[in-house]
Scaffold this motif. Structure first.
Motif, short mmCIF file in Angstrom:
data_model
loop_
_atom_site.label_atom_id
_atom_site.label_comp_id
_atom_site.label_asym_id
_atom_site.label_seq_id
_atom_site.Cartn_x
_atom_site.Cartn_y
_atom_site.Cartn_z
N UNK A 176 -16.31 112.40 43.75
CA UNK A 176 -16.87 112.30 45.09
C UNK A 176 -17.88 111.16 45.20
N UNK A 177 -17.79 110.46 46.30
CA UNK A 177 -18.66 109.31 46.53
C UNK A 177 -17.93 108.00 46.42
N UNK A 178 -16.91 107.95 45.56
CA UNK A 178 -16.09 106.76 45.43
C UNK A 178 -16.92 105.51 45.20
N UNK A 179 -16.49 104.44 45.81
CA UNK A 179 -17.14 103.14 45.61
C UNK A 179 -18.53 103.09 46.23
N UNK A 180 -18.94 104.13 46.97
CA UNK A 180 -20.28 104.16 47.54
C UNK A 180 -21.34 104.61 46.53
N UNK A 181 -20.91 105.06 45.35
CA UNK A 181 -21.86 105.51 44.34
C UNK A 181 -22.68 104.36 43.80
N UNK A 182 -23.93 104.65 43.47
CA UNK A 182 -24.78 103.70 42.77
C UNK A 182 -24.67 103.89 41.26
N UNK A 183 -24.53 105.14 40.83
CA UNK A 183 -24.37 105.46 39.40
C UNK A 183 -23.34 106.57 39.24
N UNK A 184 -22.62 106.50 38.13
CA UNK A 184 -21.70 107.54 37.71
C UNK A 184 -22.30 108.24 36.49
N UNK A 185 -22.16 109.55 36.42
CA UNK A 185 -22.52 110.31 35.22
C UNK A 185 -21.21 110.88 34.68
N UNK A 186 -20.68 110.23 33.65
CA UNK A 186 -19.29 110.43 33.24
C UNK A 186 -19.22 111.31 31.99
N UNK A 187 -18.46 112.39 32.10
CA UNK A 187 -18.24 113.32 30.99
C UNK A 187 -17.24 112.72 30.02
N UNK A 188 -17.61 112.64 28.74
CA UNK A 188 -16.74 112.00 27.75
C UNK A 188 -16.98 112.59 26.37
N UNK A 189 -16.05 112.34 25.49
CA UNK A 189 -16.17 112.75 24.10
C UNK A 189 -16.48 111.51 23.26
N UNK A 190 -17.40 111.65 22.31
CA UNK A 190 -17.83 110.52 21.50
C UNK A 190 -16.85 110.24 20.38
N UNK A 191 -16.50 108.97 20.22
CA UNK A 191 -15.66 108.50 19.11
C UNK A 191 -16.56 107.63 18.23
N UNK A 192 -17.04 108.25 17.13
CA UNK A 192 -18.04 107.60 16.29
C UNK A 192 -17.53 107.45 14.86
N UNK A 193 -17.84 106.32 14.21
CA UNK A 193 -17.36 106.10 12.84
C UNK A 193 -17.81 107.19 11.87
N UNK A 195 -18.73 110.29 12.89
CA UNK A 195 -18.66 111.58 13.56
C UNK A 195 -17.66 112.52 12.91
N UNK A 196 -17.74 113.79 13.29
CA UNK A 196 -16.82 114.81 12.80
C UNK A 196 -15.62 114.86 13.75
N UNK A 197 -14.43 114.42 13.31
CA UNK A 197 -13.27 114.42 14.20
C UNK A 197 -12.86 115.81 14.67
N UNK A 198 -13.23 116.85 13.91
CA UNK A 198 -12.88 118.21 14.31
C UNK A 198 -13.85 118.76 15.34
#
Length: 407
Positions: A176-193, A195-198
């Motif tokens: 919601x908000x589309x291109x009118x947003x100033x900031x996005x708070x994006x849910x994501x999973x971390x891919x770290x060297x 990190x625990x892949x499980x």
């Protein structure tokens, strides 16, 4: 209406006073009604065009309502949940899409006030943008394949760790908000060297809307909230600094649980905006009833007992919704923690009352209530959208039933 915030200093350090000051909005019934009326004047136009409701958002901004939840430590009024639901009821009564975008923004500010977690430079920039006009933020979580995050699972969207920060990649839905947003708070999973892949870390990335690699797909063609621009968005290698990732902790059992899976006091903003929609439906019904004079009757239908009883039923449902909304928050503010397991069920009950009130008004008017020439049709479409906000009714009833039965 309140003036725009003024800058108090040019630079800021950890020990400085807030960089900006924001006014305490006037929340008197008269002031809120004036904002509602201004927003309502353009609501039908934006519903038909599907464009972002710019004038409605600007009206809310001028009244100081969009920065009402900015924390006192950041120079804002730091209003609490009951004041915020009053604001969102007024905005939703004017235009449900304005209410939705405002609810997402105010929830962000309230979260930052309670637990500061944004990169300092990014939040200062958000406040700077908020000086001159609406600066929208939304937590962007749903995905085309995963569906609603509250139903479980972790995102496919990834934040890959680099030497300098993160690279964000993924496809999100219902942003919601589309291109009118100033900031996005994006849910994501971390891919770290390392990190625990499980059991990878899960969190949100704070993303400036103008960052390279963001592409919008205009998918929104919905029954209600038509001007909310709840489109899909693709993140293609968006580069972010190291402090842009905010981890969501796992539970004591080590299992990740989505924060939206259970309602809390801070999440009642969405319910509040739909109470506003029901209030708008009540007003539209009353106006029609007072002005409709059938030839055979020779007087307004508002003078008949049938229409008076319908108006009473609509009012009963709204009174019930508002009492549940404010009563729950009052109990929480008084320290009654026993209400916490009941908040999701209260949200469902509010939703049922909102829909019942609006449907009752539409049914009593027949064809006029379903005509796009009458605002009741729009209010009905918007009211039905309360069901999509987490936690959804089937999950709530199942959880409550298991609690009652002890299984």
């Amino acid at each position: 209406m309140s003036a725009a915030p003024e800058r108090t200093r040019d630079t800021v350090t950890a020990t400085d006073a807030p960089t900006y000051t924001f006014p305490v909005p006037d929340l008197s019934a008269e002031a809120l009604a004036a904002v509602t009326a201004e927003i309502a004047a353009t609501a039908a136009e934006y519903d038909r065009s599907g464009q972002i409701p710019v004038r409605g958002l600007e009206a809310a901004h001028r009244a100081g309502l969009l920065t009402a939840a900015v924390g006192t430590q950041f120079g804002g009024p730091g209003l609490g949940p009951r004041d915020l639901v009053r604001i969102l009821t007024a905005l939703g009564e004017g235009d449900a899409s304005v209410g939705l975008l405002a609810a997402n923004l105010l929830g962000t500010h309230a979260g930052q006030a309670a637990h500061p977690h944004w990169p300092a430079a990014y939040y200062d920039d958000l406040l700077l943008r908020s000086r001159g006009g609406p600066a929208l933020v939304n937590a962007i979580r749903a995905e085309p394949e995963l569906g609603a995050p509250a139903r479980g699972g972790i995102p496919k969207t990834t934040a890959t760790r680099t030497a300098d920060g993160w690279v964000l990649s993924g496809h999100k839905a219902y942003a919601s908000g589309g291109a009118a947003l100033a900031y996005h708070v994006v849910w994501a999973v971390a891919d770290e060297p390392d990190g625990d892949p499980e059991r990878p870390r899960v969190g949100h990335l704070i993303v400036p809307a103008e960052a390279p690699g963001i592409r919008w797909i205009e998918t929104w063609d919905h029954l209600g909230l038509r001007s909310s621009h709840t489109h899909d968005v693709v993140y293609d290698g968006v580069e972010l600094p190291a402090d842009a990732f905010v981890e969501i902790p796992r539970g004591p059992d080590g299992v990740y649980r989505d924060p939206a899976a259970q309602a809390g006091p801070a999440g009642f903003g969405h319910a509040a905006l739909y109470v506003g929609v029901a209030r708008a439906a009540r007003s539209a019904f009353a106006e029609f009833a007072r002005s409709r004079v059938p030839t055979a009757l020779g007087r307004p239908i508002a003078t008949t007992e049938r229409i008076q009883a319908v108006a009473g039923e609509v009012d009963l449902q709204i009174v019930q919704a508002e009492t549940l909304l404010h009563g729950a928050l009052l109990r929480f503010e008084a320290g009654d923690t026993s209400i916490l397991p009941e908040l999701s069920a209260i949200k469902v009950a509010i939703g049922r009352s909102v829909i019942a009130a609006t449907q009752t008004a539409v049914a009593a008017l027949g064809n006029p209530g379903l005509s796009r020439h009458h605002p009741l049709e729009r209010h009905l479409r918007d009211a039905l959208c309360i069901r999509v906000h987490p936690p959804q009714e089937d999950v709530v009833l199942l959880t409550a039933g298991r609690r009652v039965l002890g299984v």
